[in-house]
Design an enzyme around this catalytic site. Structure first.
Site, short mmCIF file in Angstrom:
data_model
loop_
_atom_site.label_atom_id
_atom_site.label_comp_id
_atom_site.label_asym_id
_atom_site.label_seq_id
_atom_site.Cartn_x
_atom_site.Cartn_y
_atom_site.Cartn_z
N CYS A 110 -100.15 -31.21 40.92
CA CYS A 110 -99.53 -31.67 39.67
C CYS A 110 -99.36 -33.18 39.66
O CYS A 110 -99.46 -33.83 38.61
CB CYS A 110 -98.20 -30.98 39.45
SG CYS A 110 -97.02 -31.25 40.79
N HIS A 365 -91.85 -30.78 40.97
CA HIS A 365 -93.03 -30.66 40.10
C HIS A 365 -93.14 -31.92 39.24
O HIS A 365 -92.13 -32.48 38.81
CB HIS A 365 -92.88 -29.42 39.22
CG HIS A 365 -94.01 -29.25 38.25
ND1 HIS A 365 -95.30 -28.97 38.65
CD2 HIS A 365 -94.04 -29.33 36.90
CE1 HIS A 365 -96.07 -28.87 37.58
NE2 HIS A 365 -95.33 -29.10 36.51
#
Length: 1037
Positions: A110, A365
């Site tokens: 990510c 994330h």
């Protein structure tokens, strides 16, 4: 004091390239302790190992991106490791309504996806890369030629950007790009720091572009300089040193915002006096002096890294700064630069990208807010309906409550009189509303409750003895937005330089790009990222004077080289073909239409009049269409048809074709009606066939029964020989109809209750049971029934070695009432044989327990083991033999339906210490992926966050191998009904960690070193719970 990590990288072994441009400028006062400097450098990544194990980690973090520089440091051969690429037959989905493409997450990429999207939405960078043709970069076709020089990284970036612009798919893949980096599946599954990747990727590009016209691409777009000056107060001599930078790192701790940090770095002066004098070279002695820094050269694109991760030297632990840190949409950098005569507009920059980190200092994330400068995407919102004032009831199902405790605490206080409540009661009401205490849900991230209230003193007011808390006036929950900030000064700072912020027609187009998912957002949504667990991590500004050509607006093909356009156009055609093939393969059903006029009814079932081939019509039909569409299509095919047309599900049984269920609901799709591929449908008028009324349904399913009786001689006497003849009876017919069919005298019936592993056993049926149905007595197709004249004895059969027993010896099952409903009996015994269908046992148990008939539609039978545990429900269609149930077993009549053939019944629990009776239960589709199953179980368990993984409990009742392949279906990883899944905290590491890299983990956390062939989850030490804790230090999104 100005410290460049170029100088300290050699000390710390970080392995950055020393090319004069990869310098990240950090500013400290001269009196700042060295520990603080080292701490700032060592904890800038949210997913690095602890500081004492960071040495040498930078080059291993990014695989062989710099293999030519560091191949001698590690002998671990990344290229030899097997890649774990999950292949799927389904082609990528087309772009969604935003018309923008995301990037698929390879497991832990990510951070890479967010940076690549930022570079892609920097048109000047993208087009400068596109301007380099094959004559300079080479081509993929020549990469295997020994003398060819092919620059793989810029070529892969070109192709990726072309895919993001032109290729019609919802998300692009970075697999080829990471292959060009030399990354293995280990690197793709491990999350790293996006700030460090930014520097290393730029250095890799510079190296790859040496000798081309793009050799200065990074320098031209991102390079700036800072000048550090020391002025002697005695002789006024100025000593200066210039530093290069590609990004500025600014402090977050104890700083209100970006402008405040820049003011401290480039406006405030540091004074050398008293015990901290400066040695002047001109005066040749210690003198008083002032030190300052200024921006000398500004790049077209300014990258700002926020130092959100710090180290607490008292507690000896890392932490993330989540306090409010503002940054403007437009910033004027002139106050921070050297004096010049340049136009003020030269110093004005506009924000166009915000990389956001969600999580803590040990994992999380990344996603990115992007400003669509060229208006390539479709920036539209659904009409917003006016919303009433929000209450806690309105919010309790919202995801924000789980993420931000501010919302829930303010909502609780709003319910109290005068918005005042004792702190202890506040904690109790939090527990009551959310089902979890503060310590369990928030303490790890935000600390104790009272400390949290103190840190948000602008919202909450604690009494002097800290026993009560009240809500300040500016802390009221806003009706318009859960995230409305209450500090008007902050909001003014955020919007003052942004004309048209609230004007929807002129508002810039912003998108939230979260891996594969792309959503439009409003400019004011950026304010959400000022503070909290999910907050801004990197900021990207562009000079406001940079103008885009009109032909680039809303034109994704602008600037893309012709050879890449041709490649993407061909790929789009191929995608359309694959999608059509996939659509045909996965949505089309092959239906077998049995035409009623071509059948006749005899011997209890339907049979073709001529031949099966002439009576059946095969039809391919889309399961997404409705039953009404199917009926209309059949009408068009059968031009001879007159009158009503009824479609019924039919099935071939040994006796012939039987009609089960009539299809109703012309508005329902075939998929919703659970019509499967290869289904047999009977087309008729719904009443009769050939003038005979047709029995339908499961209850009257025809059974082919083998009837044995004594043969009759030519003189009419009984012979001593058994004759076997097939007969068809409805399953709901009474057993006595066997005697009626044979038209013989009243006799005795025997059924064969023989187990395949035992000797033949014939059981006599009492006369009172002749009124029971075939199904109630457990008979199925090909069951055998013996008819004997009541005047005869058993001598003939006994001579043939047959064994008879009375009805009292018939086997039985015990069914307990576990439905939670009152009944006269708590349990009953149900007579059965191994061929008895579970459905019949269940219905009979409901009747004998005198329970409500409604339970027939919503109940199931579950075996009970010797410890009293309820096992997986048994499907109704199974016989006892198919369900592997033994006679005398105990079954529980429980609420809820049994899983279908395509579903799995699973037990699950949190942690590896499974206590009997604590498991939770769930029914899922067998085709559900491991990743989706994990999310569903976390939701059912009420567990926050994404730092979990699944393991299957093995036959020893211990946690077995983890389920690593998140995209694999449950049945593909051998998950079966009745299995127990364990939710273990901690993101999974790569399957194998070689011994040369165990240095990334401190030995004190493990207690022992492992063999490089032993996976983390198979290590004998430490315990499973300890391992889960350590795994939590190596997480990815």
């Amino acid at each position: 004091m100005v410290v460049s990590n170029v100088g300290l990288s050699r000390l710390l072994g970080l392995g950055f390239r020393q090319n004069g441009l990869k310098r990240n400028i950090l500013h400290f006062r001269a009196s700042c302790p060295l520990g603080t400097v080292l701490g700032a450098l060592c904890v800038s990544s949210p997913s690095d190992p602890p500081p004492h194990s960071r040495v040498g980690s930078s080059f291993t973090m990014f695989g062989d991106l710099f293999e030519e520089d560091y191949s001698s440091v590690s002998n671990y051969q990344y290229g030899k490791e097997k890649k774990l690429k999950t292949k799927t037959l389904e082609p990528p989905a087309p772009r969604e309504f935003t018309n923008l493409s995301g990037i698929r997450n390879q497991g832990g990429t990510c951070y890479l996806n967010s940076l690549l999207q930022t570079l892609h939405f920097t048109p000047e960078f993208r087009e400068a890369l596109f301007s380099l043709g094959p004559e300079e970069l080479g081509s993929f076709e020549d990469k295997d030629k020994p003398d060819a020089k092919v620059r793989i990284i810029p070529l892969q970036l070109q192709r990726l950007f072309a895919q993001l612009l032109v290729l019609d798919q919802d998300a692009a893949s970075t697999a080829d790009l990471t292959d060009s980096f030399g990354w293995t599946s280990n690197e793709e599954m491990r999350q790293h720091d996006v700030q460090e990747l930014n520097r290393i990727l730029f250095s890799a590009l510079e190296t790859s572009l040496v000798g081309t016209s793009g050799h200065d691409l990074i320098n031209r777009l991102y390079h700036g300089t800072v000048v550090n000056q020391v002025v002697c107060k005695e002789c006024k001599n100025v000593s200066e040193k210039q530093e290069d930078f590609l990004d500025l790192t600014v402090a977050v701790k104890n700083v209100s915002g970006l402008e405040d940090a820049l003011w401290t770095m480039f406006v405030e002066e540091e004074v050398f006096d008293c015990d901290n004098l400066y040695h002047c070279g001109t005066c040749d002695r210690l003198v008083k002096a002032t030190k300052s820094a200024k921006l000398r050269k500004l790049p077209p694109f300014l990258t700002v890294s926020l130092l959100r991760f710090n180290f607490d030297f008292v507690k000896r632990e890392r932490y993330k700064e989540t306090s409010c840190y503002t940054f403007p949409l437009r910033i004027n950098l002139k106050p921070f630069c050297e004096q010049s005569d340049s136009d003020d507009l030269e110093y004005v920059y506009d924000l166009f990208s915000v990389i956001i980190h969600k999580g803590g200092c040990y994992g999380g994330h990344y996603h990115v807010y992007i400003k669509d400068v060229d208006h390539l995407g479709n920036w539209q919102f659904q009409e917003e309906e006016s919303k009433p004032v929000l209450s806690f009831k309105d919010l309790q199902n919202e995801e924000e409550i789980d993420d931000d405790p501010l919302i829930i605490l303010k909502a609780i206080l709003l319910q109290e009189e005068n918005n005042v409540i004792p702190v202890d009661q506040l904690g109790q009401k939090l527990l009551k509303k959310t089902g979890m205490s503060w310590n369990k849900k928030y303490r790890r991230q935000y600390g104790p409750l009272r400390k949290f209230l103190k840190l948000h003193s602008q919202i909450f007011l604690l009494s002097s003895d800290e026993s009560t808390v009240s809500l300040l006036k500016n802390g009221f929950l806003q009706a318009e937005s859960d995230f409305q900030r209450n500090d008007q000064h902050i909001f003014k700072t955020f919007t003052s330089e942004s004309p048209g912020l609230n004007d929807k027609t002129s508002c810039p187009h912003w998108f939230d790009i979260n891996d594969s998912k792309v959503q439009p957002i409003k400019e004011k949504d950026i304010e959400r990222q000022f503070q909290g667990k999910e907050s801004a991590y990197m900021l990207f500004y562009r000079k406001s004077q940079l103008q885009r050509p009109p032909e680039a607006q809303a034109n994704p093909r602008y600037g893309v080289p012709c050879h890449l356009l041709s490649e993407m156009d061909a790929a789009n055609i191929e995608l359309q073909i694959k999608r059509a093939e996939w659509d045909s393969t996965n949505n089309n059903l092959e239906l077998h239409l049995h035409l009623g006029p071509h059948y006749h009814f005899f011997s209890g079932a339907l049979h073709p009049v001529v031949s099966k081939a002439e009576s059946v019509l095969d039809l391919t039909f889309d399961k997404r269409k409705t039953l009404g569409d199917l009926r209309q299509s059949i009408f068009q095919l059968l031009e001879f048809w007159e009158g009503d047309m009824v479609l019924s599900v039919a099935k071939f049984v040994p006796a012939g074709l039987h009609v089960y269920q009539t299809l109703d609901g012309d508005d329902l799709t075939l998929w919703e009606m659970e019509i499967v591929d290869g289904e047999d449908l009977f087309v008729w008028n719904g009443v009769e066939v050939g003038g005979i009324q047709i029995p339908t349904g499961n209850d009257c399913e025809p059974l082919l029964i083998n009837v044995l009786h004594l043969a009759t001689s030519s003189e009419g006497d009984k012979c001593q020989q058994l004759v076997e003849s097939p007969h068809v009876f409805p399953s709901n017919a009474q057993m006595g109809e066997v005697l009626t069919t044979l038209a013989g005298p009243m006799g005795v019936l025997f059924i064969n209750a023989t187990d395949p592993a035992e000797e033949e056993n014939w059981v006599a049926i009492p006369r009172e049971d002749l009124k029971k149905t075939f199904r109630e007595l457990g008979l199925g197709n090909h069951s055998s029934v013996l008819v004997q004249d009541s005047r005869d004895d058993n001598s003939v059969l006994l001579k043939q070695g047959k064994w008879f027993s009375g009805m009292s010896e018939i086997s039985w099952l015990q069914v307990q009432n576990l439905c939670g409903l009152e009944s006269e009996e708590k349990q009953v015994k149900i007579s059965a044989t191994m061929n008895t269908v579970v459905f019949d046992i269940r219905i009979k148990a409901i009747k004998e327990l005198k329970l409500m008939k409604e339970l027939a539609e919503n109940s199931c039978l579950r075996p009970i083991d010797r410890n009293g545990k309820l096992l997986c429900p048994v499907p109704d269609s199974y016989t006892l033999k198919e369900a592997e149930l033994k006679m005398g077993s105990s079954l529980g009549l429980c609420p809820g339906k049994a899983p279908t053939s395509s579903q799995l019944f699973l037990f699950f629990t949190v942690g590896s210490d499974v206590q009997p009776g604590t498991e939770m239960e769930i029914i899922v589709e067998a085709t559900m992926s491991v990743g989706d199953c994990l999310k569903l179980l976390l939701e059912k368990s009420g567990l926050p966050g994404d730092t979990w993984h699944l393991r299957k409990m093995d036959w020893c009742y211990e946690a077995g191998e983890p389920l690593c392949e998140e995209d694999a279906a449950l049945r593909e990883v051998a998950i079966r009904s009745g299995d127990t899944l364990l939710l273990i905290e901690g993101k999974l590491p790569p399957p194998m960690l070689p011994a040369t890299r165990t240095g990334r983990f401190p030995s004190a956390s493990w207690g022992t070193w492992r063999s490089p062939k032993t996976p983390l989850w198979q290590s004998s030490r430490p315990s499973l719970s300890d391992r889960a804790c350590v795994v939590g230090h190596v997480q990815w999104p």
